[in-house]
Design a protein around this motif. Structure first.
Motif, PDB file in Angstrom:
ATOM      1  N   LYS A   1      -6.116  -7.407   4.150  1.00 55.52           N
ATOM      2  CA  LYS A   1      -4.966  -8.180   4.642  1.00 55.52           C
ATOM      3  C   LYS A   1      -5.200  -8.628   6.081  1.00 55.52           C
TER       4      LYS A   1
ATOM      5  N   GLU B   1      -8.623  -6.437  -3.869  1.00 56.52           N
ATOM      6  CA  GLU B   1      -8.486  -5.095  -3.315  1.00 56.52           C
ATOM      7  C   GLU B   1      -7.201  -4.425  -3.812  1.00 56.52           C
ATOM      8  N   ILE B   2      -6.128  -5.189  -3.961  1.00 55.35           N
ATOM      9  CA  ILE B   2      -4.878  -4.627  -4.492  1.00 55.35           C
ATOM     10  C   ILE B   2      -5.092  -4.128  -5.919  1.00 55.35           C
TER      11      ILE B   2
ATOM     12  N   PRO C   1       0.805  -1.226   0.000  1.00 48.54           N
ATOM     13  CA  PRO C   1       0.000   0.000   0.000  1.00 48.54           C
ATOM     14  C   PRO C   1       0.835   1.272   0.000  1.00 48.54           C
TER      15      PRO C   1
ATOM     16  N   TRP D   1      -8.428 -10.264  -1.012  1.00 46.65           N
ATOM     17  CA  TRP D   1      -7.281  -9.385  -0.734  1.00 46.65           C
ATOM     18  C   TRP D   1      -6.597  -8.986  -2.044  1.00 46.65           C
TER      19      TRP D   1
ATOM     20  N   VAL E   1      -7.286  -2.035   1.516  1.00 42.99           N
ATOM     21  CA  VAL E   1      -6.302  -3.088   1.272  1.00 42.99           C
ATOM     22  C   VAL E   1      -5.777  -3.626   2.598  1.00 42.99           C
TER      23      VAL E   1
END
Length: 456
Positions: free
Chosen positions: A89, A147-148, A40, A144, A85
């Motif tokens: 995680k 989201e990245i 991030p 996850w 993000v």
């Protein structure tokens, strides 16, 4: 329903040892981590490994470079995406922790009225024996990764929106000199008509016409200033700049896109659409979401196995050790599976819709770019002609050879042609932003260093 298995003392001890070893091995397994450049803090920065926020002083000059840096460092929507993000995680860590065994100890505190501290029973919860927990874990892995990818899409779209707003601001600011020049001309005309009216050479109606035209131009100029003020406020919001900072700007020049030649030549659209879908992160994000939906379905299928545990007493080396599995099916079991299947269908449809949307954007942008280039050529020619026409009519009015109304109409046509030039240039800039966003070229080159292929 609970199924219990018992065996010999040696078998039970071996089973207990195996459970401990497996649990320790699972605890020691390294969870998936961010690929290089996908952390991030890297995605949030204008350059990799740069985490400093842009600080605003008394004055800040907006350029393509400074806007990009401020957007990627300060924009609230992007910071919210980064937080999501992190949340994904952390949720992955929770799902992984839910696989690990846990130990429960029951102590005997009182017996026959006397306090004692003796171990009465041991129960070990074995969640890794429930398949739904594994599907839940891998579902969170897929979410996850989605989201990245979503963060990268957010970054690209944020830059496109910022550049679009910036070019719109610069274009609207170009309207001011046009209206101010018209106000200047009309003010001179109003003075001329006033003097002629005092000398008895112009009627009262002509004076009122000249005055109303002047006030109309002044009103238009004021409305443009109001529009520019609202656009500056929108940019200030996007950059998270304090109101105490005076925002200046330099007129941006958007990089020409490699797709412009195809657009001008009316080339084939399909290869460009293929490139847009392949380069854009949206399709990859949907693929991860679809993978998560499929895992969610299998989690629902195996949800009837609610848990597993091993329990026994410390006497005789856990000779009464028992391993049990809890299972049960309720009335919501089948509907929940059908719901997950509908979720998959929805994502499949969204993938198909993504290609249709990409085709629409490419086709419309190509046509707008071609049209804007043609309109610019025509508008420049019209502006030149209407300027000369106004000069001629002004001279004829002064010499008494033409009327005031014809001269004022000529001035209005000149202003309209000048605005058409600005509109055509602004549309060329806007289409270049879209084309560069499609091809990830120009201002969108190297938006971040995240290698999305490493996530697959």
């Amino acid at each position: 329903m609970k199924c219990v298995r018992r065996g010999s003392v040696q078998d039970q001890f071996s089973l207990l040892l195996g459970i401990f070893v497996f649990g320790a091995g699972l605890a020691g397994c390294k969870p998936p981590n961010f690929p290089e450049g996908c952390r991030p803090q890297d995605l949030a920065s204008p350059t990799p490994k740069s985490e400093a926020r842009v600080e605003f002083g008394a004055e800040f000059t907006i350029t393509k470079e400074s806007m990009r840096e401020a957007l990627f460092s300060n924009n609230i929507s992007l910071l919210s995406g980064i937080n999501q993000v992190h949340q994904a995680k952390n949720q992955l860590g929770v799902a992984r922790g839910n696989l690990l065994p846990s130990l429960g100890l029951s102590q005997l505190l009182f017996t026959a009225g006397s306090p004692v501290f003796a171990l009465a029973a041991v129960e070990m919860l074995l969640p890794f024996l429930a398949p739904s927990n594994w599907f839940s874990y891998f579902e969170n892995v897929a979410l996850w990764k989605a989201e990245i990818v979503a963060l990268r899409a957010l970054k690209l779209n944020l830059l496109a929106s910022g550049l679009s707003l910036f070019t719109t601001l610069a274009s609207d600011a170009g309207l001011l000199p046009i209206y101010e020049a018209e106000v200047t001309d009309l003010r001179e005309i109003q003075v001329e008509v006033t003097e002629a009216h005092h000398a008895g050479l112009a009627t009262k109606e002509e004076l009122e016409l000249a005055t109303s035209q002047l006030h109309t131009a002044e009103l238009s100029s004021r409305l443009v200033r109001e529009l520019i003020g609202s656009e500056i406020a929108a940019i200030r919001h996007a950059l998270a700049a304090p109101v105490s900072t005076d925002l200046k700007w330099e007129t941006p020049a958007i990089t020409e896109s490699v797709l412009e030649a195809i657009a001008v030549a009316a080339g084939p659209i399909e290869p460009v659409v293929d490139q847009a879908v392949a380069n854009g992160p949206e399709a990859l994000q949907l693929e991860f979401l679809l993978k998560a939906a499929k895992l969610n379905k299998w989690k629902a299928v195996f949800s009837f196995i609610s848990g597993a545990s091993a329990s026994g007493t410390p006497s005789s080396a856990f000779s009464d050790l028992a391993v049990g599995v809890s299972a049960g099916i309720g009335f919501g079991y089948v509907p929940s599976i059908r719901l997950t299947e509908r979720n998959q269908i929805e994502l499949d449809l969204r993938l198909r819709e993504l290609r249709l949307e990409s085709t629409e954007i490419v086709e419309a942008t190509f046509e707008m770019h071609r049209s804007a280039r043609d309109r610019l050529i025509l508008a420049e020619a019209i502006e030149k002609s209407t300027h000369a026409y106004y000069d001629a009519k002004h001279a004829q009015y002064i010499s008494g050879m033409d009327t005031l109304g014809v001269m004022l109409q000529a001035r209005s046509k000149w202003r309209q042609a000048s605005i058409k030039i600005l509109e055509a240039r602004a549309q060329i800039e806007q289409t270049r932003i879209t084309l560069n966003r499609i091809a990830l070229t120009g201002e969108f080159t190297g938006v971040d260093s995240c290698d999305l292929s490493a996530l697959q």
